[in-house]
Design a protein around this motif. Structure first.
Motif, short mmCIF file in Angstrom:
data_model
loop_
_atom_site.label_atom_id
_atom_site.label_comp_id
_atom_site.label_asym_id
_atom_site.label_seq_id
_atom_site.Cartn_x
_atom_site.Cartn_y
_atom_site.Cartn_z
N LYS A 312 4.17 13.87 -9.63
CA LYS A 312 4.69 12.56 -10.00
C LYS A 312 5.77 12.15 -8.99
CE LYS A 312 3.80 12.88 -14.95
NZ LYS A 312 4.40 12.81 -16.30
N GLY A 313 5.86 10.86 -8.76
CA GLY A 313 6.87 10.37 -7.83
C GLY A 313 6.38 10.31 -6.40
N GLU A 314 5.07 10.53 -6.18
CA GLU A 314 4.53 10.52 -4.84
C GLU A 314 4.54 9.11 -4.24
OE1 GLU A 314 4.24 13.25 -3.28
OE2 GLU A 314 2.26 14.14 -3.57
N LYS A 315 4.97 9.03 -2.98
CA LYS A 315 4.99 7.74 -2.28
C LYS A 315 5.24 7.99 -0.80
CE LYS A 315 9.70 7.45 -3.92
NZ LYS A 315 9.41 8.47 -4.96
N ARG A 316 4.84 7.03 -0.01
CA ARG A 316 5.21 6.99 1.39
C ARG A 316 6.12 5.78 1.55
NH1 ARG A 316 0.48 5.64 4.12
NH2 ARG A 316 -0.36 5.02 2.10
N VAL A 317 7.21 5.94 2.26
CA VAL A 317 8.24 4.89 2.32
C VAL A 317 8.29 4.26 3.70
CG1 VAL A 317 10.66 4.35 1.91
CG2 VAL A 317 9.55 6.15 0.57
N SER A 318 8.20 2.94 3.73
CA SER A 318 8.22 2.20 4.99
C SER A 318 9.66 2.01 5.49
CB SER A 318 7.58 0.82 4.78
OG SER A 318 7.80 -0.02 5.90
N ASN A 319 9.83 2.14 6.82
CA ASN A 319 11.14 1.90 7.43
C ASN A 319 11.12 0.70 8.37
OD1 ASN A 319 9.81 2.80 9.72
ND2 ASN A 319 10.88 4.76 9.84
N VAL A 320 10.13 -0.18 8.20
CA VAL A 320 9.98 -1.33 9.10
C VAL A 320 11.21 -2.24 9.08
CG1 VAL A 320 8.66 -3.45 9.51
CG2 VAL A 320 7.47 -1.31 9.02
N CYS A 321 11.72 -2.53 7.89
CA CYS A 321 12.89 -3.42 7.79
C CYS A 321 14.12 -2.80 8.45
CB CYS A 321 13.18 -3.74 6.33
SG CYS A 321 11.99 -4.86 5.58
N MET A 322 14.29 -1.50 8.31
CA MET A 322 15.39 -0.82 8.96
C MET A 322 15.35 -1.03 10.47
SD MET A 322 16.08 3.30 9.21
CE MET A 322 14.70 3.49 10.36
N LYS A 323 14.14 -1.00 11.03
CA LYS A 323 14.00 -1.13 12.47
C LYS A 323 14.08 -2.58 12.93
CE LYS A 323 11.14 3.00 13.18
NZ LYS A 323 9.83 3.52 13.64
#
Length: 348
Positions: A312-323
């Motif tokens: 549970k809690g599985e996800k991939r997190v995008s860092n596009v906005c950070m960049k």
């Protein structure tokens, strides 16, 4: 076989010298501030930018040290023990004992003088105690000095996303009380900043690692893994970020006038198993025979119910906005570059 004596510290850096490890600060030696010299006015108060960190843990201490070294900022912060206070004072940080569940904000003179305020206190289940009297906090900070507010939150607020790639617009659905409290704190922090007219940022961090707090350090300490550590090994995706890049994101936001929420993670949401396998190989190449823990076998001890729960809690997190919006160029875009840097910092 080489014998390594490893003292155990909560967030230390180990340096190999003459066949033994020596404990050093969790901030690389180039950022040590014990002899830091700052500008002082007649009344003893520093000049210029002043960062106050509420909660001088692993990240807060690193960020404060880098700001003093690179930008010659005045830095103050809170902690909860005399030992930690002495440690921070030696770094050149004005440290204050403070328990957010019972101590009064009025005792924090540095908070009222701050131009920049970073909140890094883990939330209680009922929400961050600092916000129990939001009006009082607003009045206390509304003196015209404050220009920037930041909060170190967590990607855990997204909850279980079935392995989906999530960005800042993805609906938050925290699964446990701690994550729910973080989401409440995020909203109140942004609301407070809006009322004060201050640029305000929420940084949703992946798992933070760095010197003294990494897979390499866990394996070198030769301690048996906790049940929680064994469970995490089964996750397919784990968002993580090197503490140096947490600093880079915070620093970048100083030059962005628009308030907002940003995911702060690296480019590779790899599994814990993959990360530990790489760390093991790095250690064996440099110091053969030093890794005694077999993490893969540790994970087999879990029962089927525990294995189902950890998924549970599985996800991939995008860092596009950070960049794109903060303009952050990651120093350590993946765990391999980060762990290699940590290993090399420990000498030969």
């Amino acid at each position: 076989m080489q014998t390594l004596a490893l003292p155990i510290f909560p967030a230390g850096e180990f340096l190999l010298q003459k066949n033994r490890f020596r404990f050093a600060s969790p901030i690389p030696s180039t950022f040590l501030c014990a002899s830091y010299s700052r500008k002082v006015t007649v009344d003893g108060c520093g000049e210029g930018d002043r960062m106050c960190v509420l909660g001088m843990g692993f990240s807060g201490r690193y960020i404060g040290g880098r700001l003093m070294q690179e930008r010659e900022w005045n830095v103050s912060g809170t902690c909860r023990s005399d030992a930690k206070k002495k440690e921070l004072n030696k770094m050149g940080i004005d440290a204050f004992l403070f328990d957010s569940t019972k101590d009064r904000l009025e005792n924090l003179k540095s908070l009222k003088e701050a131009t920049h305020l970073l909140l890094s206190i883990p939330p209680a289940e009922a929400g961050n105690p600092l916000f129990h009297s939001l009006e009082k906090l607003r009045d206390f900070l509304g003196n015209g000095n404050l220009r920037w507010m930041g909060y170190l939150s967590s990607t855990s607020v997204y909850g279980d996303c079935g392995g989906a790639l999530v960005n800042e617009d993805y609906p938050a659905n925290p699964m446990n009380e701690s994550s729910k409290a973080r989401l409440v704190t995020e909203k109140k922090w942004l609301s407070l900043g809006n009322q004060l007219g201050v640029s305000t940022y929420v940084f949703r961090l992946g798992g933070i690692y760095g010197p003294g707090r990494s897979a390499i350090d866990t394996l070198l300490r030769k301690k048996q893994l906790t049940s929680y550590q064994r469970m995490r090994r089964l996750k397919r995706f784990t968002a993580r970020i090197h503490v140096a890049d947490v600093y880079e994101a915070v620093k970048a936001s100083f030059d962005v006038s628009k308030s907002g929420t940003y995911n702060i993670v690296d480019d590779n949401p790899a599994s814990r198993a993959e990360v530990f396998a790489f760390a093991r190989n790095l250690i064996e190449e440099k110091w053969a025979g030093q890794v005694l823990i077999d993490e893969s076998r540790e994970a087999t001890r879990l029962d089927s119910a525990s294995k189902a729960q950890v998924r549970k809690g599985e996800k991939r997190v995008s860092n596009v906005c950070m960049k794109t919006q903060l303009g952050v160029n990651l120093t350590f875009p993946d765990y391999k570059s980060g762990l290699l840097s940590i290993l090399n910092s420990y000498g030969e």
